[in-house]
Design a protein around this motif. Structure first.
Motif, PDB file in Angstrom:
ATOM      1  N   PRO A 167      31.788  58.389  39.539  1.00 37.51           N
ATOM      2  CA  PRO A 167      31.601  57.266  38.621  1.00 37.51           C
ATOM      3  C   PRO A 167      32.342  57.486  37.309  1.00 37.51           C
ATOM      4  O   PRO A 167      32.401  58.601  36.796  1.00 37.51           O
ATOM      5  CB  PRO A 167      30.083  57.275  38.389  1.00 37.51           C
ATOM      6  N   PHE A 168      32.896  56.410  36.776  1.00 39.05           N
ATOM      7  CA  PHE A 168      33.456  56.446  35.428  1.00 39.05           C
ATOM      8  C   PHE A 168      32.313  56.124  34.452  1.00 39.05           C
ATOM      9  O   PHE A 168      31.157  56.175  34.829  1.00 39.05           O
ATOM     10  CB  PHE A 168      34.634  55.481  35.337  1.00 39.05           C
ATOM     11  N   ASN A 169      32.614  55.838  33.206  1.00 43.48           N
ATOM     12  CA  ASN A 169      31.552  55.627  32.212  1.00 43.48           C
ATOM     13  C   ASN A 169      30.591  54.541  32.677  1.00 43.48           C
ATOM     14  O   ASN A 169      31.024  53.462  33.078  1.00 43.48           O
ATOM     15  CB  ASN A 169      32.163  55.215  30.875  1.00 43.48           C
ATOM     16  N   HIS A 170      29.280  54.820  32.612  1.00 43.01           N
ATOM     17  CA  HIS A 170      28.325  53.769  32.915  1.00 43.01           C
ATOM     18  C   HIS A 170      27.373  53.571  31.747  1.00 43.01           C
ATOM     19  O   HIS A 170      27.037  54.500  31.022  1.00 43.01           O
ATOM     20  CB  HIS A 170      27.577  53.971  34.231  1.00 43.01           C
ATOM     21  N   ILE A 171      26.966  52.329  31.596  1.00 41.62           N
ATOM     22  CA  ILE A 171      26.218  51.888  30.422  1.00 41.62           C
ATOM     23  C   ILE A 171      25.080  50.977  30.857  1.00 41.62           C
ATOM     24  O   ILE A 171      25.044  50.537  32.016  1.00 41.62           O
ATOM     25  CB  ILE A 171      27.131  51.130  29.433  1.00 41.62           C
ATOM     26  N   GLY A 172      24.168  50.695  29.930  1.00 42.01           N
ATOM     27  CA  GLY A 172      23.116  49.748  30.241  1.00 42.01           C
ATOM     28  C   GLY A 172      21.781  50.172  29.676  1.00 42.01           C
ATOM     29  O   GLY A 172      21.676  51.165  28.950  1.00 42.01           O
ATOM     30  N   PRO A 173      20.740  49.442  30.022  1.00 41.72           N
ATOM     31  CA  PRO A 173      19.415  49.688  29.450  1.00 41.72           C
ATOM     32  C   PRO A 173      18.890  51.073  29.808  1.00 41.72           C
ATOM     33  O   PRO A 173      19.010  51.527  30.940  1.00 41.72           O
ATOM     34  CB  PRO A 173      18.544  48.592  30.061  1.00 41.72           C
ATOM     35  N   GLY A 174      18.316  51.732  28.808  1.00 43.82           N
ATOM     36  CA  GLY A 174      17.713  53.038  29.045  1.00 43.82           C
ATOM     37  C   GLY A 174      18.618  54.219  28.781  1.00 43.82           C
ATOM     38  O   GLY A 174      18.165  55.367  28.888  1.00 43.82           O
ATOM     39  N   GLN A 175      19.871  53.991  28.412  1.00 44.39           N
ATOM     40  CA  GLN A 175      20.764  55.120  28.155  1.00 44.39           C
ATOM     41  C   GLN A 175      20.334  55.842  26.878  1.00 44.39           C
ATOM     42  O   GLN A 175      19.976  55.223  25.883  1.00 44.39           O
ATOM     43  CB  GLN A 175      22.212  54.652  28.025  1.00 44.39           C
ATOM     44  N   GLU A 176      20.369  57.167  26.929  1.00 48.14           N
ATOM     45  CA  GLU A 176      19.891  57.965  25.809  1.00 48.14           C
ATOM     46  C   GLU A 176      21.030  58.326  24.862  1.00 48.14           C
ATOM     47  O   GLU A 176      22.206  58.125  25.168  1.00 48.14           O
ATOM     48  CB  GLU A 176      19.201  59.225  26.337  1.00 48.14           C
ATOM     49  N   SER A 177      20.669  58.875  23.711  1.00 57.08           N
ATOM     50  CA  SER A 177      21.660  59.238  22.697  1.00 57.08           C
ATOM     51  C   SER A 177      22.619  60.291  23.236  1.00 57.08           C
ATOM     52  O   SER A 177      22.338  60.976  24.213  1.00 57.08           O
ATOM     53  CB  SER A 177      20.961  59.766  21.452  1.00 57.08           C
ATOM     54  N   GLY A 178      23.753  60.398  22.558  1.00 63.37           N
ATOM     55  CA  GLY A 178      24.804  61.300  23.008  1.00 63.37           C
ATOM     56  C   GLY A 178      25.946  60.571  23.679  1.00 63.37           C
ATOM     57  O   GLY A 178      26.950  61.183  24.051  1.00 63.37           O
ATOM     58  N   PHE A 179      25.805  59.253  23.820  1.00 63.60           N
ATOM     59  CA  PHE A 179      26.853  58.428  24.412  1.00 63.60           C
ATOM     60  C   PHE A 179      27.201  57.299  23.433  1.00 63.60           C
ATOM     61  O   PHE A 179      26.433  56.986  22.522  1.00 63.60           O
ATOM     62  CB  PHE A 179      26.405  57.867  25.757  1.00 63.60           C
ATOM     63  N   LEU A 180      28.353  56.693  23.637  1.00 71.43           N
ATOM     64  CA  LEU A 180      28.918  55.791  22.630  1.00 71.43           C
ATOM     65  C   LEU A 180      27.987  54.649  22.252  1.00 71.43           C
ATOM     66  O   LEU A 180      27.727  54.422  21.057  1.00 71.43           O
ATOM     67  CB  LEU A 180      30.260  55.234  23.132  1.00 71.43           C
ATOM     68  N   ILE A 181      27.495  53.917  23.218  1.00 72.70           N
ATOM     69  CA  ILE A 181      26.726  52.715  22.899  1.00 72.70           C
ATOM     70  C   ILE A 181      25.386  53.042  22.241  1.00 72.70           C
ATOM     71  O   ILE A 181      25.042  52.449  21.201  1.00 72.70           O
ATOM     72  CB  ILE A 181      26.580  51.833  24.147  1.00 72.70           C
ATOM     73  N   PRO A 182      24.602  53.981  22.762  1.00 74.62           N
ATOM     74  CA  PRO A 182      23.362  54.333  22.038  1.00 74.62           C
ATOM     75  C   PRO A 182      23.634  54.849  20.628  1.00 74.62           C
ATOM     76  O   PRO A 182      22.913  54.491  19.683  1.00 74.62           O
ATOM     77  CB  PRO A 182      22.738  55.425  22.916  1.00 74.62           C
ATOM     78  N   ASP A 183      24.676  55.665  20.483  1.00 74.89           N
ATOM     79  CA  ASP A 183      24.940  56.249  19.162  1.00 74.89           C
ATOM     80  C   ASP A 183      25.436  55.199  18.172  1.00 74.89           C
ATOM     81  O   ASP A 183      25.023  55.190  17.003  1.00 74.89           O
ATOM     82  CB  ASP A 183      25.943  57.392  19.290  1.00 74.89           C
ATOM     83  N   LEU A 184      26.315  54.308  18.617  1.00 73.06           N
ATOM     84  CA  LEU A 184      26.786  53.247  17.725  1.00 73.06           C
ATOM     85  C   LEU A 184      25.657  52.283  17.375  1.00 73.06           C
ATOM     86  O   LEU A 184      25.556  51.811  16.235  1.00 73.06           O
ATOM     87  CB  LEU A 184      27.938  52.476  18.373  1.00 73.06           C
ATOM     88  N   THR A 185      24.806  51.978  18.347  1.00 69.52           N
ATOM     89  CA  THR A 185      23.697  51.063  18.099  1.00 69.52           C
ATOM     90  C   THR A 185      22.748  51.641  17.051  1.00 69.52           C
ATOM     91  O   THR A 185      22.333  50.938  16.113  1.00 69.52           O
ATOM     92  CB  THR A 185      22.929  50.772  19.402  1.00 69.52           C
ATOM     93  N   ARG A 186      22.405  52.908  17.189  1.00 69.12           N
ATOM     94  CA  ARG A 186      21.514  53.541  16.222  1.00 69.12           C
ATOM     95  C   ARG A 186      22.152  53.581  14.841  1.00 69.12           C
ATOM     96  O   ARG A 186      21.507  53.268  13.832  1.00 69.12           O
ATOM     97  CB  ARG A 186      21.160  54.955  16.671  1.00 69.12           C
ATOM     98  N   ALA A 187      23.437  53.941  14.793  1.00 68.70           N
ATOM     99  CA  ALA A 187      24.123  54.036  13.512  1.00 68.70           C
ATOM    100  C   ALA A 187      24.194  52.671  12.827  1.00 68.70           C
ATOM    101  O   ALA A 187      24.011  52.560  11.602  1.00 68.70           O
ATOM    102  CB  ALA A 187      25.524  54.603  13.707  1.00 68.70           C
ATOM    103  N   LEU A 188      24.439  51.632  13.601  1.00 69.59           N
ATOM    104  CA  LEU A 188      24.518  50.283  13.027  1.00 69.59           C
ATOM    105  C   LEU A 188      23.150  49.848  12.503  1.00 69.59           C
ATOM    106  O   LEU A 188      23.047  49.231  11.440  1.00 69.59           O
ATOM    107  CB  LEU A 188      25.023  49.304  14.087  1.00 69.59           C
ATOM    108  N   THR A 189      22.106  50.190  13.242  1.00 66.69           N
ATOM    109  CA  THR A 189      20.749  49.824  12.829  1.00 66.69           C
ATOM    110  C   THR A 189      20.369  50.494  11.514  1.00 66.69           C
ATOM    111  O   THR A 189      19.687  49.902  10.665  1.00 66.69           O
ATOM    112  CB  THR A 189      19.743  50.219  13.921  1.00 66.69           C
ATOM    113  N   GLU A 190      20.818  51.722  11.337  1.00 67.22           N
ATOM    114  CA  GLU A 190      20.460  52.498  10.142  1.00 67.22           C
ATOM    115  C   GLU A 190      21.389  52.243   8.962  1.00 67.22           C
ATOM    116  O   GLU A 190      21.133  52.721   7.852  1.00 67.22           O
ATOM    117  CB  GLU A 190      20.470  53.986  10.485  1.00 67.22           C
TER     118      GLU A 190
END
Length: 309
Positions: A167-190
């Motif tokens: 598999p190449f990069n996979h994304i979606g609901p439930g992904q934990e920190s340490g990956f691009l989308i969770p980390d960017l989402t948290r950073a944007l929220t803060e």
């Protein structure tokens, strides 16, 4: 008629949680393996049996199963650089323990070993990477996965019905920190209003597939009565830049795209500009194709949705 039994190792992880749900919906009796003492609440309704185990020590599952999807193992490229030998030894030992147990069984389960698209050598032209493309040990994580693939090939020669998914990069609901989308989402929220967001290189592009589509591909591969190949890529066939990802996160969050500032500490020298996977083999043989648009994957992550495709 008794439903077939599917074992999912690493069932409590990001992909595993989606896979057990999809397998249950597909009519499998699902047996889950994880390190937790009991099945987490998120998967309890989707599993028929749960086994607690350290798979580097022993294989806990009885022999009378039909198929296994092996997800368990140390994952992520970055942390592997600080614990290279642990990555290599742990991931390899799990496969040895599991496959030796299968070999000793009268009823040999079909096996799908999940590797990664990170084993491929970067393509300077950015063209889609196929299963026949060269591989390269660019990280301890990739070294471990290439070793696991070699073990799978060895056990195939020993008579096991085994295939490998990359598999190449996979994304979606439930992904934990340490990956691009969770980390960017948290950073944007803060992020405070008007403040610049510290980022790495958002101009690089990667191939992102929704985790629910990835899980569906695994079921297609492991369920097939016969297979034409040993290795299958799982990918969308298109790449998105970090800037596109950030814009989608901002839209899903109801916030404007913030100004960004590049943090040199987040840059990876020699990072490929574009990585795209080709899943033509998977599509041609099983009719698989992604169903979930990458923007919906991001929106579902942001709002916490966990729906099936």
């Amino acid at each position: 008629m008794t439903a077939p039994t599917l074992v999912v190792t690493g069932a409590t992880g990001f992909v595993g949680r989606h896979l057990v749900r999809l397998a249950n919906d597909a009519g499998y009796r699902v047996w889950a393996v994880g390190r937790e003492e009991s099945a987490p609440l998120e998967i309890q309704d989707d599993v028929d049996e749960y086994f607690t185990a350290d798979l580097t020590d022993a294989w806990p599952v009885p022999a009378d199963v039909d198929a296994i999807v092996h997800l368990a193992g140390l994952a992520a490229v970055g942390p592997s650089f600080t614990a290279p030998q642990r990555y290599i030894e742990s991931n390899s030992r799990m496969v040895t323990v599991m496959c030796e147990s299968i070999l000793s069984s009268e009823r040999r389960a079909r096996l799908l070993v999940v590797s990664t698209g990170a084993v491929y050598a970067p393509r300077p032209d950015g063209a889609p990477t196929e299963e026949t493309s060269p591989t390269s040990a660019t990280s301890p994580y990739a070294v471990a996965k290439l070793l696991v693939e070699s073990q799978a090939a060895y056990y195939a020669h020993r008579g096991l019905d085994v295939a490998v998914a990359r598999p190449f990069n996979h994304i979606g609901p439930g992904q934990e920190s340490g990956f691009l989308i969770p980390d960017l989402t948290r950073a944007l929220t803060e992020l405070a209003e008007g403040e610049a967001l510290a980022v790495g290189d958002l101009d690089t592009a990667r191939d992102y597939t929704d985790v629910r589509d990835v899980a569906a591909a695994y079921i297609d591969i492991v369920s097939a009565p016969v297979r034409q190949h040993f290795v299958y890529n799982v990918a969308s066939g298109a790449s998105r830049t970090g800037r596109e990802i950030l814009a989608a996160i901002a839209e899903a969050s109801g916030r404007p795209v913030p100004p960004v500032v590049v943090d040199p500490a987040r840059l990876r020298p020699g990072d490929p500009r574009r990585i795209t996977g080709s899943a033509d083999r998977l599509r041609a043989e099983f009719g698989w194709a992604p169903k979930i648009d990458w923007r919906r994957s991001i929106a579902d992550f942001v709002v916490g949705a966990d729906a099936a495709p």
